[in-house]
Design a protein around this motif. Sequence first.
Motif, short mmCIF file in Angstrom:
data_model
loop_
_atom_site.label_atom_id
_atom_site.label_comp_id
_atom_site.label_asym_id
_atom_site.label_seq_id
_atom_site.Cartn_x
_atom_site.Cartn_y
_atom_site.Cartn_z
N MET A 108 0.84 -1.19 0.00
CA MET A 108 0.00 0.00 0.00
C MET A 108 0.88 1.25 0.00
SD MET A 108 -3.27 -0.39 0.12
CE MET A 108 -4.24 -1.86 0.09
N THR A 109 0.40 2.25 -0.68
CA THR A 109 1.11 3.52 -0.69
C THR A 109 0.42 4.49 0.25
OG1 THR A 109 -0.20 4.33 -2.52
CG2 THR A 109 1.85 3.22 -3.07
N ASN A 110 1.11 5.56 0.57
CA ASN A 110 0.56 6.57 1.47
C ASN A 110 -0.43 7.46 0.73
OD1 ASN A 110 2.20 5.62 3.52
ND2 ASN A 110 3.87 6.98 2.97
N TRP A 111 -1.32 8.08 1.50
CA TRP A 111 -2.28 9.02 0.94
C TRP A 111 -1.56 10.32 0.63
CZ3 TRP A 111 -7.03 7.42 -0.33
CH2 TRP A 111 -7.49 6.24 0.24
N THR A 112 -1.85 10.90 -0.52
CA THR A 112 -1.22 12.15 -0.96
C THR A 112 -2.29 13.22 -1.06
OG1 THR A 112 0.34 10.86 -2.26
CG2 THR A 112 0.19 13.19 -2.76
N GLY A 113 -1.93 14.45 -0.68
CA GLY A 113 -2.86 15.56 -0.80
C GLY A 113 -3.37 16.00 0.55
N THR A 114 -4.15 17.06 0.53
CA THR A 114 -4.72 17.60 1.76
C THR A 114 -6.21 17.82 1.56
OG1 THR A 114 -4.27 19.86 1.05
CG2 THR A 114 -2.58 18.78 2.38
N GLY A 115 -6.92 17.99 2.64
CA GLY A 115 -8.33 18.32 2.56
C GLY A 115 -9.19 17.12 2.19
N ALA A 116 -10.26 17.40 1.44
CA ALA A 116 -11.25 16.38 1.12
C ALA A 116 -10.76 15.39 0.08
CB ALA A 116 -12.53 17.05 0.62
N HIS A 117 -9.74 15.74 -0.69
CA HIS A 117 -9.28 14.87 -1.78
C HIS A 117 -7.85 14.43 -1.54
CE1 HIS A 117 -12.95 15.47 -3.93
NE2 HIS A 117 -12.84 16.76 -3.69
N ARG A 118 -7.73 13.32 -0.83
CA ARG A 118 -6.44 12.69 -0.59
C ARG A 118 -6.45 11.38 -1.37
NH1 ARG A 118 -5.43 11.68 5.13
NH2 ARG A 118 -3.30 11.54 4.40
N THR A 119 -5.46 11.21 -2.21
CA THR A 119 -5.46 10.06 -3.12
C THR A 119 -4.28 9.15 -2.85
OG1 THR A 119 -4.19 11.27 -4.76
CG2 THR A 119 -6.58 11.36 -4.96
N LYS A 132 -4.72 1.18 -9.89
CA LYS A 132 -5.86 2.08 -9.80
C LYS A 132 -5.53 3.19 -8.82
CE LYS A 132 -8.89 0.34 -6.18
NZ LYS A 132 -10.23 -0.05 -5.85
N ALA A 133 -6.24 4.31 -8.99
CA ALA A 133 -6.13 5.45 -8.09
C ALA A 133 -7.44 5.54 -7.33
CB ALA A 133 -5.88 6.73 -8.88
N GLU A 134 -7.36 5.87 -6.05
CA GLU A 134 -8.57 6.03 -5.25
C GLU A 134 -8.41 7.23 -4.33
OE1 GLU A 134 -7.64 2.68 -1.86
OE2 GLU A 134 -9.02 2.20 -3.47
N CYS A 135 -9.55 7.77 -3.91
CA CYS A 135 -9.57 8.98 -3.09
C CYS A 135 -10.41 8.73 -1.84
CB CYS A 135 -10.15 10.15 -3.90
SG CYS A 135 -10.21 11.70 -3.01
N THR A 136 -10.18 9.52 -0.82
CA THR A 136 -10.96 9.40 0.41
C THR A 136 -12.41 9.80 0.20
OG1 THR A 136 -10.24 11.60 1.07
CG2 THR A 136 -8.99 9.74 1.94
N CYS A 137 -12.71 10.54 -0.87
CA CYS A 137 -14.10 10.95 -1.14
C CYS A 137 -14.92 9.82 -1.76
CB CYS A 137 -14.14 12.18 -2.04
SG CYS A 137 -13.68 11.87 -3.76
N GLY A 138 -14.28 8.70 -2.10
CA GLY A 138 -14.99 7.57 -2.69
C GLY A 138 -14.73 7.37 -4.17
N TRP A 139 -14.06 8.31 -4.80
CA TRP A 139 -13.73 8.22 -6.22
C TRP A 139 -12.68 7.13 -6.43
CZ3 TRP A 139 -8.85 9.16 -8.29
CH2 TRP A 139 -8.79 9.27 -9.68
N SER A 140 -12.79 6.40 -7.52
CA SER A 140 -11.83 5.36 -7.85
C SER A 140 -11.79 5.21 -9.36
CB SER A 140 -12.26 4.04 -7.20
OG SER A 140 -11.37 3.02 -7.57
N LYS A 141 -10.58 5.08 -9.92
CA LYS A 141 -10.43 4.95 -11.36
C LYS A 141 -9.25 4.03 -11.64
CE LYS A 141 -12.26 7.75 -14.45
NZ LYS A 141 -13.57 7.82 -14.87
#
Length: 189
Positions: free
Chosen positions: A1-12, A41-50
């Motif tokens: 697993m990789t670490n979450w990147t970004g700040t706020g509502a969109h950490r991917t 795949k990329a995923e975000c804490t907001c539920g987005w996944s691609k």
Amino acid sequence: MTNWTGTGAHRTRTIEWQEGERYKTKSNGSCGRYVAVMAAKAECTCGWSKRGEDRADARWRARAHRATIAVATKDLAALVMLMSEHAIPFSLFPALRNLDDVARAAGDDATVQPHLADLRPILQQANRPWLYIEHPYIPRLIAAVEQADRWEPVGMIDSAKGWCERLASAHGVEFDQWLRKVTPEVDAA
């Protein structure tokens, strides 16, 4: 697993795993070898996944999801006010709340930087013929979003034909009758 990147509502984060293996031959005809077939795949804490074609593509998609653009504060505040008065799907409330927080935090600043991931779905709901004509800030925001990300246009939810059909039914006529009534006749001279 990789670490979450970004700040706020969109950490991917991006995830890569092995889906299988395939035999790869060498160009000189000697023995080949088995190589791993990877998926990412990329995923975000907001539920987005691609899903991406590879890890680099998944990282690009995550960066694009976290991206922000500069828009006028008054345009963003007006959009938030308009969409809070309309019936929108419940799934868009977090994005609307994020945009509202960004607009309120700006204060007297001329521009703000909302996330594209929040702005695009709200603009897709706002991009309807009757809203597009009445509110000039919607085309400005759509132009800013599409200039920042040309790969995923905002698009209009309702087609102009669907809008005209609703307008015709509001006048109590069929679409074809309404179209004949509002279309100017052309002389065949």
